[in-house]
Design a protein around this motif. Structure first.
Motif, mmCIF file in Angstrom:
data_model
loop_
_atom_site.group_PDB
_atom_site.id
_atom_site.type_symbol
_atom_site.label_atom_id
_atom_site.label_comp_id
_atom_site.label_asym_id
_atom_site.label_seq_id
_atom_site.Cartn_x
_atom_site.Cartn_y
_atom_site.Cartn_z
ATOM 1 N N UNK A 50 -16.211 5.191 13.455
ATOM 2 C CA UNK A 50 -15.200 4.340 14.090
ATOM 3 C C UNK A 50 -15.858 3.335 15.034
ATOM 4 N N UNK A 51 -16.907 3.765 15.739
ATOM 5 C CA UNK A 51 -17.628 2.840 16.613
ATOM 6 C C UNK A 51 -18.226 1.704 15.784
ATOM 7 N N UNK A 52 -18.722 2.094 14.608
ATOM 8 C CA UNK A 52 -19.365 1.102 13.758
ATOM 9 C C UNK A 52 -18.338 0.117 13.198
ATOM 10 N N UNK A 53 -17.204 0.626 12.818
ATOM 11 C CA UNK A 53 -16.132 -0.232 12.304
ATOM 12 C C UNK A 53 -15.731 -1.244 13.381
ATOM 13 N N UNK A 54 -15.557 -0.726 14.574
ATOM 14 C CA UNK A 54 -15.148 -1.596 15.677
ATOM 15 C C UNK A 54 -16.286 -2.557 16.036
ATOM 16 N N UNK A 252 -9.446 0.458 18.960
ATOM 17 C CA UNK A 252 -8.702 1.368 18.102
ATOM 18 C C UNK A 252 -7.205 1.297 18.396
ATOM 19 N N UNK A 253 -6.402 1.576 17.389
ATOM 20 C CA UNK A 253 -4.954 1.431 17.601
ATOM 21 C C UNK A 253 -4.343 2.593 18.381
ATOM 22 N N UNK A 254 -5.198 3.516 18.838
ATOM 23 C CA UNK A 254 -4.653 4.543 19.729
ATOM 24 C C UNK A 254 -4.234 3.922 21.060
ATOM 25 N N UNK A 255 -4.631 2.659 21.273
ATOM 26 C CA UNK A 255 -4.244 1.969 22.511
ATOM 27 C C UNK A 255 -2.930 1.209 22.386
ATOM 28 N N UNK A 277 -6.948 -7.153 18.624
ATOM 29 C CA UNK A 277 -7.293 -6.776 17.252
ATOM 30 C C UNK A 277 -7.274 -5.247 17.238
ATOM 31 N N UNK A 278 -6.129 -4.684 16.900
ATOM 32 C CA UNK A 278 -6.018 -3.218 16.930
ATOM 33 C C UNK A 278 -6.337 -2.631 15.560
ATOM 34 N N UNK A 279 -7.436 -1.895 15.519
ATOM 35 C CA UNK A 279 -7.933 -1.366 14.239
ATOM 36 C C UNK A 279 -7.315 -0.004 13.943
ATOM 37 N N UNK A 280 -6.824 0.148 12.722
ATOM 38 C CA UNK A 280 -6.245 1.431 12.303
ATOM 39 C C UNK A 280 -7.333 2.480 12.133
ATOM 40 N N UNK A 281 -6.944 3.724 12.004
ATOM 41 C CA UNK A 281 -7.938 4.795 11.935
ATOM 42 C C UNK A 281 -8.658 4.852 10.582
ATOM 43 N N UNK A 282 -9.786 5.544 10.576
ATOM 44 C CA UNK A 282 -10.486 5.826 9.321
ATOM 45 C C UNK A 282 -9.893 7.104 8.761
ATOM 46 N N UNK A 283 -9.533 7.054 7.493
ATOM 47 C CA UNK A 283 -8.908 8.235 6.897
ATOM 48 C C UNK A 283 -9.687 8.690 5.677
ATOM 49 N N UNK A 353 -2.814 -0.242 8.408
ATOM 50 C CA UNK A 353 -2.582 1.207 8.452
ATOM 51 C C UNK A 353 -3.887 1.988 8.569
ATOM 52 N N UNK A 354 -5.017 1.284 8.534
ATOM 53 C CA UNK A 354 -6.298 1.979 8.612
ATOM 54 C C UNK A 354 -7.020 1.916 7.286
ATOM 55 N N UNK A 355 -8.255 2.408 7.256
ATOM 56 C CA UNK A 355 -9.060 2.309 6.038
ATOM 57 C C UNK A 355 -9.354 3.683 5.487
ATOM 58 N N UNK A 356 -9.426 3.717 4.173
ATOM 59 C CA UNK A 356 -9.710 4.979 3.510
ATOM 60 C C UNK A 356 -11.214 5.092 3.292
ATOM 61 N N UNK A 357 -11.773 6.143 3.811
ATOM 62 C CA UNK A 357 -13.207 6.374 3.659
ATOM 63 C C UNK A 357 -13.434 7.184 2.387
#
Ligand code: GLU
Length: 548
Positions: A50-54, A252-255, A277-283, A353-357
């Motif tokens: 997630x740090x890397x994505x952000x 992250x969109x937890x904010x 720029x609120x990034x969705x979670x990695x799923x 909605x986030x990205x699928x890993x």
């Protein structure tokens, strides 16, 4: 209430003014449209995907626009901090190609908008805290833990929203004398924001990833400063991102749930709101459903995992690009050798909605990336990995560089390079047999009797000439096949397998197994060329002896 007097009472030592800070940290001299952004991690010691994505999103947005990327360390929660975590963070992000233009470094701060570690910014936060108090926009609250717990209980029992708001905001409108008495008694206090919002009101907001959002106003008097004078995330976010002249907040969109408060706070402070720029979670897929990647359950969330497996940095980078911008893959296909930085990255393409890993996909990307590297690069990256994770293999690789490079050159270059390696961990299995210590004894298919195999190997040895070219070499294998009554006509064999005791493929496998110990290997002719006459013959002889 005399707010000015309250401000003096709470912050007697604060003499600096917001104007002085504005002057000290002037707007940056960057071109129109340049994105100033940051990574603002907490130093917990755990650096994850997630740090890397952000980081990658911020880095691309900043550097693609001629802007600035800086690193701010959010160390306000001393309890969560792990010694050395900042260093680990800096090194890991750098390893993955995220270069900061300014901010916290190994040797202190670099840049004109510091300090970049929040615990060193207490004086700055207090200037704005004092300003808010003097304007009646913030006030001290002396509630105890017990009082807050009781408040929550009442709210839950009444099925009301929980939080410090409205009639529950016990210290909102106290007299100066009451506050002074608490201070004199040295009771601990926090500073709270005096919200003027109402949950009856909504407004529209545009997020660069989430699109148009309808936001409900915040009515909670959130904490700005904790009892030790250290700010909460919210207050530090507003003050720091304003003074550091951040134009885009990538996080992250937890904010999102606290975004209404952040918007309110920027306004109360008289700050221009940055873009968000609120990034969705990695799923990942778990059975048939998606779920968030979890630190506890998924080792692949930690970046150390990729290093230990031996994914080249470039592969992880390209994979993240693939999941962030779906057009990256097409671009890569059309531009196989262009630097990834040439790709036009857009935060708008991120999936809200986030990205699928997908691990299998990462492996594919990695195979492609490795297949396009030259043998020298593969050698040095593999060696670097092995030195850390398989020192014995590293020793072998280093002992004869020419040998390793020729092995790694097999099937490289050309239009359709071979894709044998996905991670450096695969390399030992792929090429270990070149080193006698890693050579394993073959297990031949029990369908064939030993005498046949020995016969094949002896016939091969009798005609083996290392100076043959690959065509002559293979003609000899075919001749041998026919001599022993096996067939070289694969079509005929497929039509009626019972008509032949075996085929040229079986013959090749016997020889391959004798030389490499395995049924799968890189091109056998080339393997023999690299091993040389003596080692090839010795291996085949040893196999014959073992079979006898
Ligand atoms: N310290 C916060 C976090 O790690 C930063 C969020 C932000 O980028 O503003 O989530």
């Amino acid at each position: 209430m005399d707010y000015q007097a309250l401000a003096e009472l709470l912050f007697p030592n604060v003499t600096m003014t917001p104007d002085e800070l504005e002057e000290k940290f002037p707007p940056r001299n960057t071109p129109e449209g340049a994105v100033i952004t940051r990574m603002a991690p907490s130093p917990t010691g755990f650096v994850h995907l997630g740090n890397l994505v952000q980081g990658l999103t911020s880095e691309r947005m900043a550097h693609q626009s001629g802007g600035v990327l800086f690193l701010r360390v959010e160390d306000t929660d001393a309890k969560r901090e792990v010694p050395g975590a900042v260093e680990v963070l800096i090194d890991t992000l750098k390893h993955y190609g995220i270069q900061f233009d300014e901010g916290a470094t190994h040797d202190g701060d670099a840049g004109n908008y510091g300090p970049y570690r929040q615990r060193q910014r207490a004086d700055i936060y207090h200037v704005y805290a004092k300003k808010l108090v003097s304007e009646g926009q913030a006030y001290p609250c002396f509630c105890t833990e017990e009082q807050l717990a009781a408040m929550r209980e009442t709210q839950e029992a009444n099925k009301e929203n929980t939080g410090y708001y409205g009639k529950y905001a016990m210290w909102r409108d106290r007299e100066l004398d009451e506050i002074r008495a608490e201070l004199d008694a040295a009771h601990p206090w926090v500073l709270r924001f005096r919200s003027t919002g109402s949950i009856a009101n909504q407004f529209k907001f545009d997020d660069l990833v989430k699109g148009k959002l309808t936001i409900t106003e915040n009515d909670v008097d959130h904490v700005l400063l904790k009892s030790d004078g250290i700010p909460t995330y919210h207050f530090a976010h507003a003050v720091d991102d304003h003074l550091m002249r951040t134009t885009h907040v990538v996080r992250g969109d937890e904010w999102l749930p606290t975004l209404p408060f952040h918007i309110q706070l920027f306004k109360a402070l008289g700050f221009k709101l940055p873009k968000y720029v609120h990034i969705g979670p990695l799923m990942k897929m778990d059975g048939t459903s998606k779920r968030k990647l979890s630190k506890r359950k998924d080792p692949e969330l930690a970046l150390t995992f990729y290093k230990a497996e031996g994914f080249p940095v470039k592969a992880v980078y390209e994979y993240i690009m693939t999941i962030l911008n779906s057009n990256f893959e097409d671009w890569r296909r059309a531009n196989p050798d262009a630097p990834a930085e040439d790709f036009k990255f857009s935060p708008k393409k991120l999936n809200p909605a986030g990205s699928l890993f997908d691990y299998a996909k990462l492996t594919d990307v990695s195979k492609n990336v490795i297949s396009r590297m030259d043998a020298e690069t593969v050698y040095s990256l593999l060696l670097e990995w092995a030195q850390e994770f398989d020192p014995d293999f590293a020793e072998k690789l280093a002992s004869d560089k020419a040998l390793a490079v020729s092995v790694l050159s097999i099937g490289r270059g050309g239009k359709k390079p071979r894709k044998d390696l996905a991670v450096w961990k695969d390399a030992k299995d792929y090429m270990g047999f070149f080193y006698d210590e890693y050579l394993t004894a073959p297990t031949f298919d029990e369908k064939f009797d030993k005498a046949t195999i020995i016969d094949v190997l002896e016939r091969f040895l009798a005609k083996f000439d290392i100076s043959d070219d690959s065509a002559v070499w293979f003609d000899k294998v075919k001749a041998l096949t026919n001599e022993i009554g096996f067939t070289t006509d694969m079509k005929a064999y497929k039509a009626d397998p019972t008509a032949f005791p075996g085929t040229v493929a079986d013959v090749s496998t016997f020889i391959r197994q004798a030389v490499t110990g395995k049924t799968n290997s890189p091109d056998l002719f080339t393997v023999m060329q690299i091993l040389g006459y003596d080692r090839t013959v010795a291996r085949i002889r040893a196999t014959i002896n073992n079979l006898k």
